[in-house]
Design a protein around this motif. Structure first.
Motif, PDB file in Angstrom:
ATOM      1  N   ASP A   1      -4.929   2.852   4.853  1.00 58.03           N
ATOM      2  CA  ASP A   1      -5.482   3.077   3.521  1.00 58.03           C
ATOM      3  C   ASP A   1      -6.741   3.929   3.592  1.00 58.03           C
ATOM      4  O   ASP A   1      -6.979   4.784   2.745  1.00 58.03           O
TER       5      ASP A   1
ATOM      6  N   PRO B   1      -1.653   1.428  -2.150  1.00 59.01           N
ATOM      7  CA  PRO B   1      -2.716   1.013  -1.232  1.00 59.01           C
ATOM      8  C   PRO B   1      -2.144   0.731   0.149  1.00 59.01           C
ATOM      9  O   PRO B   1      -0.921   0.841   0.370  1.00 59.01           O
ATOM     10  N   GLY B   2      -2.999   0.361   1.077  1.00 62.48           N
ATOM     11  CA  GLY B   2      -2.551   0.070   2.428  1.00 62.48           C
ATOM     12  C   GLY B   2      -1.517  -1.044   2.449  1.00 62.48           C
ATOM     13  O   GLY B   2      -1.608  -2.019   1.704  1.00 62.48           O
TER      14      GLY B   2
ATOM     15  N   CYS C   1     -11.590   0.687  -0.126  1.00 65.20           N
ATOM     16  CA  CYS C   1     -10.248   0.619   0.433  1.00 65.20           C
ATOM     17  C   CYS C   1      -9.661  -0.779   0.219  1.00 65.20           C
ATOM     18  O   CYS C   1     -10.381  -1.777   0.289  1.00 65.20           O
TER      19      CYS C   1
END
Length: 456
Positions: free
Chosen positions: A308, A84-85, A287
């Motif tokens: 992301d 993920p981000g 997200c």
């Protein structure tokens, strides 16, 4: 003075337990987060063995010079989709026998540059000048348990190795901050007839690059507020008895505002474009991003969310094209069909044990939970339970149609929905029309292939 890597203790246990299984070496990836002062490593993942290479080897032992860089980069690309981000592949590790202890430096150098180069090709974003450009290489001797930690500047192909500190810490990411948002997108990508030599995938990526600028220039509300980028993300939060902001299990809601029109100081001119098709992405995507709790800045949080958003949309498109190839659906057949619907994969999250961080993967509609679990285990070399899988987006079937109203597309009102409602599900519609389509100002109405995200 070199960089310092703060490493989750479970990573050290994992590396100690890696079994060489009669091989001279084993390699893998180090996953974590960069910051200006130090980097954080929360996971290590062994690169799975290449079965085809094992069958072709005449000798049971392979020298480091024969390290399969291509296979390692394939693994890195797969793992990068699962991050993920805020998380990155920070570098690589190699565990060797005592006999190989001095024969690793060149192999590590080649590997870390090859991995970074491969992942960088896929990104819709670029690293900023202020960001850390060093990536770590870790060498462990299985016999002596000695650790050699060095870094290379990935922006300088001629950079020499620098020593770095490798320090373990228990519960490193147990109190990391999470940021969540749902982004509604409506991306229209005309496929110019003058670029017919480009593949459908390349045309789509070029169009996504234009959309990425809109995401980069958006306004990001954190818990409903616009904050100065240099502010502390935890500013205003309640303090604990020790004077630190209480960040345990802290989640932030992020909303994205993007400009619909150009600024008044930008002139807009009418253009006419001959198109052979179009790609339309429309709908909502989930997200998530994660950030260390050591005085995080607002700009770091916004940057992690932005990346992301860009990564998850680009990765799903890439996976669709891979799926079409695996199913041997030629691009000409896709182009010649009047209308088709394909569901892009849904995002699935799974927690990292002892951490607030969740990793992700993507699930096509016909894949079972057991297949997703097996993929997690293969790519990350860590056990997970099926009940830990969290499907962020509902699963629905696709609607397939072979006909289309040409006039509807030409006047820009082709919003036909599948018969069954689809919630936060990514759907792809492919259609083919005939004609020359005019694009006025910034709006382009194109005939051809359309990929749509649909949502309520």
């Amino acid at each position: 003075m070199g960089r310092t890597y703060i490493v989750e203790e479970s990573v050290g246990q994992y590396l100690s337990n890696v079994n060489l299984q009669g091989k001279d070496f084993v390699s893998g990836l180090l996953i974590g987060q960069c910051s200006s002062q130090k980097d954080y490593v929360i996971l290590a993942a062994r690169t799975p063995p290449n079965e085809e290479q094992n069958e072709n080897l005449k000798h049971p032992k392979a020298k480091l010079d024969n390290l399969d860089e291509e296979w390692a980069t394939v693994h890195a690309n797969q793992v990068s989709r699962m991050l993920p981000g805020g998380l990155l592949v920070l570098g690589v590790f190699i565990i060797t026998t005592l006999e190989m202890a001095n024969d690793f430096q060149n192999a590590l150098r080649r590997l870390v540059f090859a991995v970074e180069k491969s992942m960088n090709k896929k990104r819709l974003w670029n690293f900023t000048e202020e960001e850390v450009s060093e990536r770590v290489t870790l060498h462990i001797c299985s016999s002596t348990k000695k650790i050699f930690c060095r870094t290379y500047d990935i922006h300088d192909p001629k950079s020499s190795a620098k020593p770095a500190d490798w320090k373990y810490q228990n519960g490193l990411s147990a109190s990391w901050l999470s940021l969540e948002c749902t982004v509604h997108i409506n991306i229209h990508i005309p496929l110019s007839a003058t670029s017919v030599s480009y593949t459908l995938e390349k045309n789509t990526k070029n169009g996504l690059a234009r959309w990425a600028k809109q995401i980069e220039n958006g306004v990001y509300l954190i818990n409903g507020q616009v904050k100065d980028e240099d502010c502390d993300l935890l500013e205003g939060q309640k303090k604990s008895s020790r004077g630190n902001a209480q960040a345990t299990n802290h989640s932030f809601d992020v909303r994205v505002l993007t400009q619909l029109l150009l600024n008044s100081d930008h002139r807009s001119t009418a253009t006419v474009q001959i198109c052979s098709g179009s790609v339309n992405l429309k709908g909502a995507v989930k997200c998530r991003a994660y950030l260390h709790s050591n005085k995080p800045k607002v700009k770091d949080a916004v940057q992690a969310v932005k990346r992301d958003i860009l990564n998850t949309v680009a990765d799903r498109c890439e996976m669709l094209f891979e799926d079409l190839l695996l199913n041997e659906i030629p691009e000409k057949e896709v182009m010649n069909s009047e209308k088709e619907f394909h569901i892009l994969p849904h995002r699935v999250f799974v927690p990292v044990p002892g951490s607030t961080v969740m990793l992700c993967d993507y699930k096509f509609g016909d894949e079972s939970a057991e297949e997703i679990r097996a993929h997690f285990i293969e790519m990350l070399d860590h056990m997970i339970q099926i009940e830990d899988l969290e499907i962020a987006e509902e699963i629905n079937t696709a609607c397939l149609s072979s006909s289309v109203n040409t006039e509807a597309s030409l006047d820009g009102t082709d919003d036909e929905q599948p018969k069954q409602p689809i919630k936060t599900t990514i759907l792809v519609k492919i259609q083919h029309n005939i004609g020359v389509v005019a694009a006025f100002a910034v709006a382009v109405l194109a005939a051809g292939i359309s990929f749509h995200y649909f949502s309520d």
